[in-house]
Design a protein around this motif. Structure first.
Motif, mmCIF file in Angstrom:
data_model
loop_
_atom_site.group_PDB
_atom_site.id
_atom_site.type_symbol
_atom_site.label_atom_id
_atom_site.label_comp_id
_atom_site.label_asym_id
_atom_site.label_seq_id
_atom_site.Cartn_x
_atom_site.Cartn_y
_atom_site.Cartn_z
ATOM 1 N N GLU A 142 -4.582 -6.931 -4.481
ATOM 2 C CA GLU A 142 -4.405 -8.091 -3.614
ATOM 3 C C GLU A 142 -2.956 -8.191 -3.153
ATOM 4 O O GLU A 142 -2.035 -8.098 -3.949
ATOM 5 C CB GLU A 142 -4.781 -9.365 -4.368
ATOM 6 N N LEU A 143 -2.789 -8.372 -1.851
ATOM 7 C CA LEU A 143 -1.458 -8.598 -1.292
ATOM 8 C C LEU A 143 -1.093 -10.045 -1.600
ATOM 9 O O LEU A 143 -1.718 -10.967 -1.076
ATOM 10 C CB LEU A 143 -1.456 -8.334 0.214
ATOM 11 N N ILE A 144 -0.100 -10.234 -2.493
ATOM 12 C CA ILE A 144 0.222 -11.610 -2.898
ATOM 13 C C ILE A 144 1.501 -12.136 -2.264
ATOM 14 O O ILE A 144 1.747 -13.330 -2.293
ATOM 15 C CB ILE A 144 0.273 -11.769 -4.434
ATOM 16 N N CYS A 145 2.295 -11.232 -1.661
ATOM 17 C CA CYS A 145 3.537 -11.689 -1.036
ATOM 18 C C CYS A 145 3.964 -10.684 0.031
ATOM 19 O O CYS A 145 3.790 -9.473 -0.145
ATOM 20 C CB CYS A 145 4.618 -11.819 -2.117
ATOM 21 N N ALA A 146 4.508 -11.184 1.111
ATOM 22 C CA ALA A 146 5.074 -10.329 2.162
ATOM 23 C C ALA A 146 6.192 -11.120 2.827
ATOM 24 O O ALA A 146 5.963 -12.210 3.334
ATOM 25 C CB ALA A 146 4.012 -9.936 3.186
ATOM 26 N N VAL A 179 4.431 -7.476 -2.145
ATOM 27 C CA VAL A 179 4.056 -7.421 -3.552
ATOM 28 C C VAL A 179 2.535 -7.317 -3.616
ATOM 29 O O VAL A 179 1.822 -8.126 -3.016
ATOM 30 C CB VAL A 179 4.547 -8.664 -4.338
ATOM 31 N N VAL A 180 2.059 -6.285 -4.324
ATOM 32 C CA VAL A 180 0.623 -6.052 -4.476
ATOM 33 C C VAL A 180 0.270 -6.230 -5.951
ATOM 34 O O VAL A 180 0.902 -5.635 -6.830
ATOM 35 C CB VAL A 180 0.237 -4.622 -4.020
ATOM 36 N N LYS A 181 -0.726 -7.059 -6.215
ATOM 37 C CA LYS A 181 -1.200 -7.262 -7.588
ATOM 38 C C LYS A 181 -2.338 -6.276 -7.829
ATOM 39 O O LYS A 181 -3.419 -6.407 -7.256
ATOM 40 C CB LYS A 181 -1.676 -8.701 -7.769
ATOM 41 N N THR A 182 -2.063 -5.264 -8.642
ATOM 42 C CA THR A 182 -3.070 -4.244 -8.968
ATOM 43 C C THR A 182 -3.631 -4.533 -10.357
ATOM 44 O O THR A 182 -3.180 -5.466 -11.038
ATOM 45 C CB THR A 182 -2.448 -2.831 -8.957
ATOM 46 N N GLU A 183 -4.546 -3.702 -10.817
ATOM 47 C CA GLU A 183 -5.098 -3.893 -12.164
ATOM 48 C C GLU A 183 -4.041 -3.647 -13.243
ATOM 49 O O GLU A 183 -4.206 -4.024 -14.396
ATOM 50 C CB GLU A 183 -6.312 -2.982 -12.371
ATOM 51 N N LYS A 229 -4.694 -1.470 0.487
ATOM 52 C CA LYS A 229 -4.480 -0.154 -0.092
ATOM 53 C C LYS A 229 -3.213 0.383 0.563
ATOM 54 O O LYS A 229 -3.146 0.501 1.783
ATOM 55 C CB LYS A 229 -5.678 0.749 0.211
ATOM 56 N N ILE A 230 -2.196 0.655 -0.258
ATOM 57 C CA ILE A 230 -0.890 1.083 0.239
ATOM 58 C C ILE A 230 -0.593 2.472 -0.305
ATOM 59 O O ILE A 230 -0.794 2.734 -1.492
ATOM 60 C CB ILE A 230 0.232 0.128 -0.251
ATOM 61 N N LYS A 231 -0.105 3.360 0.554
ATOM 62 C CA LYS A 231 0.355 4.674 0.106
ATOM 63 C C LYS A 231 1.842 4.751 0.409
ATOM 64 O O LYS A 231 2.265 4.449 1.525
ATOM 65 C CB LYS A 231 -0.390 5.792 0.840
ATOM 66 N N ASN A 232 2.642 5.141 -0.603
ATOM 67 C CA ASN A 232 4.079 5.258 -0.367
ATOM 68 C C ASN A 232 4.448 6.718 -0.100
ATOM 69 O O ASN A 232 3.593 7.606 -0.146
ATOM 70 C CB ASN A 232 4.889 4.630 -1.512
ATOM 71 N N PHE A 233 5.722 6.972 0.166
ATOM 72 C CA PHE A 233 6.155 8.324 0.520
ATOM 73 C C PHE A 233 6.060 9.301 -0.643
ATOM 74 O O PHE A 233 6.040 10.502 -0.440
ATOM 75 C CB PHE A 233 7.565 8.311 1.141
#
Length: 142
Positions: free
Chosen positions: A108-112, A118-122, A96-100
């Motif tokens: 799902e975190l698919i890449c870092a 990169v987060v794969k959301t619905e 769960k990521i919150k931006n500014f």
């Protein structure tokens, strides 16, 4: 050498990795929490061993004005992600990521890598640069 570097060396000498150091106050008591990880998980015995190893370091370089309780534990299933290594180690997990702009990305975190995640959301895949992340944590769906 900083206190954090000394603790990191002590933790690594016992076959574990320093995940984070958190200072907090709970019920009017200062808590100096050292979060550690290890391949295959971290046992209670390993936490006790690490605690015995770092106690003398804290006696010399006292944190929190010398009045604190030392806790050594694993960061747990749901943990804060604060640096690039935390993100890289959490690929494949739910985050769960919150931006500014206070948008929330959950999936799902698919890449870092060293610049972004990169987060794969619905709704699809969202690319977020580290400098745009306000808060991040893994989560577990019960």
């Amino acid at each position: 050498m900083s206190l954090e570097q000394s603790i990191k060396l002590a933790v690594e000498s016992l076959g574990a990795k320093l995940y984070d150091i958190v200072t907090t106050k709970e019920h009017d008591r200062n808590i100096f929490r050292v979060l550690v990880t290890a391949e295959g998980g971290i046992s209670l015995d390993k936490c006790a061993e690490i605690s015995r190893m770092i106690s003398p370091i804290l006696d010399v370089d006292e944190p929190m004005n010398g009045e604190y309780i030392l806790e050594v534990s694993s960061p747990g299933i749901e943990r804060k992600l604060k640096n690039k290594d935390h993100f890289k180690a959490s690929i494949g997990e739910k985050v769960k990521i919150k931006n500014f702009a206070t948008e929330v990305f959950k999936g799902e975190l698919i890449c870092a890598d060293n610049e972004k995640i990169v987060v794969k959301t619905e709704f699809g895949e969202d690319e977020i640069t580290y400098d745009n992340i306000l808060a991040a944590a893994t989560y577990y769906e019960w």
